[in-house]
Design an enzyme around this catalytic site. Structure first.
Site, mmCIF file in Angstrom:
data_model
loop_
_atom_site.group_PDB
_atom_site.id
_atom_site.type_symbol
_atom_site.label_atom_id
_atom_site.label_comp_id
_atom_site.label_asym_id
_atom_site.label_seq_id
_atom_site.Cartn_x
_atom_site.Cartn_y
_atom_site.Cartn_z
ATOM 1 N N ASP A 8 -3.373 -9.746 -1.932
ATOM 2 C CA ASP A 8 -3.772 -10.659 -0.858
ATOM 3 C C ASP A 8 -5.072 -10.101 -0.266
ATOM 4 O OD1 ASP A 8 -3.096 -8.579 0.851
ATOM 5 O OD2 ASP A 8 -1.704 -9.756 2.076
ATOM 6 N N CYS A 65 -1.381 -5.238 -1.171
ATOM 7 C CA CYS A 65 -1.581 -5.958 0.097
ATOM 8 C C CYS A 65 -1.918 -4.894 1.127
ATOM 9 C CB CYS A 65 -0.376 -6.825 0.455
ATOM 10 S SG CYS A 65 1.156 -5.956 0.834
ATOM 11 N N THR A 67 -0.086 -3.132 3.219
ATOM 12 C CA THR A 67 0.816 -1.979 3.121
ATOM 13 C C THR A 67 1.398 -1.789 1.724
ATOM 14 O OG1 THR A 67 2.672 -3.392 3.698
ATOM 15 C CG2 THR A 67 1.563 -2.238 5.528
ATOM 16 N N HIS A 98 11.909 7.851 -13.483
ATOM 17 C CA HIS A 98 13.318 7.521 -13.255
ATOM 18 C C HIS A 98 13.608 6.023 -13.174
ATOM 19 C CE1 HIS A 98 14.724 11.662 -11.491
ATOM 20 N NE2 HIS A 98 14.253 11.735 -12.730
ATOM 21 N N HIS A 134 19.460 7.488 -16.278
ATOM 22 C CA HIS A 134 18.334 6.662 -15.828
ATOM 23 C C HIS A 134 18.316 5.324 -16.556
ATOM 24 C CE1 HIS A 134 17.144 10.003 -13.481
ATOM 25 N NE2 HIS A 134 16.882 10.767 -14.526
HETATM 26 C C1 RB5 Z 1 -1.652 -9.263 5.919
HETATM 27 O O1 RB5 Z 1 -2.266 -9.155 7.163
HETATM 28 C C2 RB5 Z 1 -0.573 -8.202 5.768
HETATM 29 O O2 RB5 Z 1 0.544 -8.564 6.495
HETATM 30 C C3 RB5 Z 1 -0.236 -8.006 4.320
HETATM 31 O O3 RB5 Z 1 -1.368 -7.626 3.623
HETATM 32 C C4 RB5 Z 1 0.818 -6.960 3.989
HETATM 33 O O4 RB5 Z 1 0.541 -5.751 4.607
HETATM 34 C C5 RB5 Z 1 2.210 -7.386 4.151
HETATM 35 O O5 RB5 Z 1 3.164 -6.669 3.801
#
Ligand code: RB5
Length: 144
Positions: A8, A65, A67, A98, A134
């Site tokens: 994203d 994304c 995070t 694993h 595993h």
């Molecule tokens: C977008 O602002 C953010 O929420 C997305 O990139 C991500 O971190 C969501 O898990």
């Protein structure tokens, strides 16, 4: 090897960096977007990467994304996907060794570019331990 990449807006810059890194390694890329920093919804891209891997359009996938969390949740909705969010070298190694993770999720707002590339290398270069417990656990995941 062919790797599908999807992100994203929060992971876009990291995806672009990793594309260069993978091409340098001689790996073929399937870029599923997004194509800019304009705001988009990560579920669409996580799902697209999951489908690409499960349908055999790519051998593995990398999703990014902000995070790594949201897009990993989306990818893991596709049956057959084992997507792992990794924030350090130990996780990147173990998700290959694993869990036989077929998609790696990384946070563009969590990791530096070189740090992320080193996690990608570990994930690619570490073999699945297979055999015994595993394999049994991964088979159980695939049956769910
Ligand atoms: C977008 O602002 C953010 O929420 C997305 O990139 C991500 O971190 C969501 O898990």
């Amino acid at each position: 090897m062919k790797i599908a990449l999807a992100a994203d807006h929060g992971g876009y810059a990291l995806k672009e960096f990793l594309k260069g890194h993978l091409v340098q390694r001689g790996i073929e890329i399937l870029d599923l977007g997004t194509d800019s920093e304009a705001s988009v919804d990560y579920p669409v891209f996580g799902w697209a990467c999951g489908e690409a891997v499960v349908l055999g359009r790519a051998d593995r996938g990398i999703v990014c994304c902000g995070t790594g969390i949201g897009i990993s949740i989306a990818a893991n909705k596709v049956k057959g996907v084992r997507c792992a969010v990794c924030t350090n070298a130990f996780m990147a190694e173990m998700c290959a060794r694993h869990n036989d993770a077929n998609i790696l999720a990384l946070g563009g707002r969590v990791l530096g570019e070189e740090e992320a590339a080193s996690l990608v290398d570990l994930w690619i270069d570490t073999p699945f331990e297979g055999g015994g417990r595993h394999r049994r656990r991964v088979d159980a995941l695939n049956d769910m």
